[in-house]
Enzyme design. Structure first.
Site, PDB file in Angstrom:
ATOM      1  N   LYS A 117     -28.382 -11.717 -17.949  1.00 47.09           N
ATOM      2  CA  LYS A 117     -28.005 -12.354 -19.207  1.00 47.09           C
ATOM      3  C   LYS A 117     -28.445 -13.820 -19.156  1.00 47.09           C
ATOM      4  CE  LYS A 117     -25.430  -8.679 -20.309  1.00 47.09           C
ATOM      5  NZ  LYS A 117     -25.697  -7.778 -21.411  1.00 47.09           N
TER       6      LYS A 117
ATOM      7  N   HIS B 156     -31.499   4.092 -20.338  1.00 47.31           N
ATOM      8  CA  HIS B 156     -30.487   3.433 -21.169  1.00 47.31           C
ATOM      9  C   HIS B 156     -30.316   4.232 -22.456  1.00 47.31           C
ATOM     10  CE1 HIS B 156     -28.269   0.485 -23.479  1.00 47.31           C
ATOM     11  NE2 HIS B 156     -28.036  -0.151 -22.353  1.00 47.31           N
TER      12      HIS B 156
END
EC number: 4.1.1.39
Length: 441
Positions: A141, A260
């Site tokens: 992140k 994902h």
């Protein structure tokens, strides 16, 4: 036959038998009128049949319709064709207010036409030389905006601190601020540097998802040339055809494949319309993937415990019994198709570690994004903190302690010999994500 369990909500005045028959017909050989070409084939051999209907407990207007589809209706080894047939057209049917595919039973003969995961759980452990504990991951992140060099530095710090994997976010592809080739190069450098310092095998899920299959394969080939152990794909936005193509390449070239599930909640979140995630998970095991995100049971993203455990079993075990409390409507025999590691992620932090270790067991990946990078001292201490907490929980479990009851005590005891863990426990002691579910439709 392939067996399907549909949750059917008929329009007012439409009997459930008629709705079930309509679903079976529309998703196999039927059309809205009789056509003369029906006489040119044996429809009895090819049509879907609704063979059982039962009411949904607590719902007056909903029914479970069980439909059997002859295997001849499906192309071998094609998840794309299977879904096009079973759910391609029928969900817009006017006789139904809503329709949800709850489960599929894939017969052994059809399972054997699929390669499945490129490697599977045991081969992955052998490649990584990591046994007896869950694997640890971390999503880098901020997910968008970092340059390739700054991104690679974050990867290095996390891996050096003790994580097994770091991860591209699902929407990191090849944007103007960070092109894919630069990211791959800096991440490979981070992996090799961390491996040299720690003596452990490390990986970063390099997202190969792209706008075309050709570009996707170009990225996977480049990852293999760099010698990294794993690549990643967004299988719902990328599509099953692209996913199966990539899975075949990964098996042939020794790459692990992380999957994902971006976009899954568009399909599976409503309780009475769409498709349950357990169906998408089964389809992924057939199409191919070594890891898939499966919800966390705790944390910020939805996941009911029994239901989540149901599809964790579907991903990892070889034979799954019918267990209605877990939403599993059919027994499923995978006939030794390799297993998929479930990935727990989404708003989890160090206080969740005992619960995650107990619920998911050793064959899982525990992925802490903000729970690693949010450490007040930085990325590497955040990674140290997660590794210490995991090792403490695994040791306590192996000694026969009850993680559900003694979890907080185990973490506090580990704080005494890990300042990184102690600092994090102080920061996150009160954070909870407890909202009532809004989607009660």
């Amino acid at each position: 036959d392939i067996l399907a369990a549909f949750r059917v909500t008929p329009q007012p005045g439409v009997p459930p038998e008629e709705a079930g028959a309509a679903v079976a017909a529309e998703s196999s050989t039927g059309t809205w009128t009789t056509v003369w070409t029906d006489g040119l084939t044996s429809l009895d051999r090819y049509k879907g049949r609704c063979y059982h209907i039962e009411p949904v407990p607590g719902e007056e207007t909903q029914f479970i319709a069980y439909v059997a589809y002859p295997l001849d209706l499906f192309e071998e080894g094609s998840v794309t064709n299977m879904f096009t047939s079973i759910v391609g057209n029928v969900f817009g049917f006017k006789a139904l207010r809503a329709l949800r595919l709850e489960d599929l039973r894939i017969p052994v003969a059809y399972v054997k036409t699929f390669q499945g995961p490129p490697h599977g759980i045991q081969v992955e452990r052998d490649k990584l030389n990591k046994y007896g504990r869950p694997l640890l991951g971390c999503t880098i992140k901020p997910k968008l905006g970092l340059s390739a060099k700054x991104y690679g530095r974050a990867v290095y710090e996390c891996l050096r601190g003790g994580l097994d994997f770091t991860k591209d976010d699902e929407n990191v592809n090849s944007q103007p601020f960070m092109r894919w080739r630069d990211r791959f190069l800096f991440c490979a450098e981070a992996i090799y540097k961390a491996q040299a310092e720690t003596g452990e095998i490390k990986g970063h899920y390099l997202n190969a998802t792209a706008g075309t299959c050709e570009d996707m394969m170009k990225r996977a080939v480049f990852a293999r040339e760099l010698g990294v152990p794993i690549v990643m794909h967004d299988y719902l936005t990328g599509g099953f055809t692209a996913n199966t193509t990539l899975a075949h390449y990964c098996r042939d070239n020794g790459l692990l494949l992380h999957i994902h599930r971006a976009m899954h909640a568009v399909i599976d979140r409503q309780k009475n319309h769409g498709m349950h995630f357990r169906v998408l998970a089964k389809a992924l095991r057939m199409s191919g993937g070594d890891h898939i995100h499966s919800g966390x049971v705790v944390g910020k993203l939805e996941g009911e415990r029994e239901i989540t455990l149901g599809f964790v079993d579907l991903l990892x075990x070889d034979f799954i019994e019918k267990v209605r409390s877990r939403g599993i409507x059919f027994t499923q025999d995978w006939v030794s198709l390799p297993g998929v590691l479930p990935v727990a992620s989404g708003g989890i932090h160090v206080w969740h570690m005992p619960a995650l270790t107990e619920i998911f067991g050793d064959d899982s990946v525990l992925q802490f994004g903000g729970g690693t990078l949010g450490h007040p001292w930085g990325n590497a201490p955040g990674a140290v903190r997660n590794r210490v907490a995991l090792e403490a929980c695994v040791q306590a479990r192996n000694e026969g302690r009850d993680l559900a009851r003694e979890g907080n005590e185990i973490i506090r005891x580990a704080c005494k010999w890990s300042p990184e863990l102690a600092a994090a426990c102080e920061v996150w002691k009160e954070i909870k994500f407890e909202f009532e579910a809004m989607d009660t439709l």
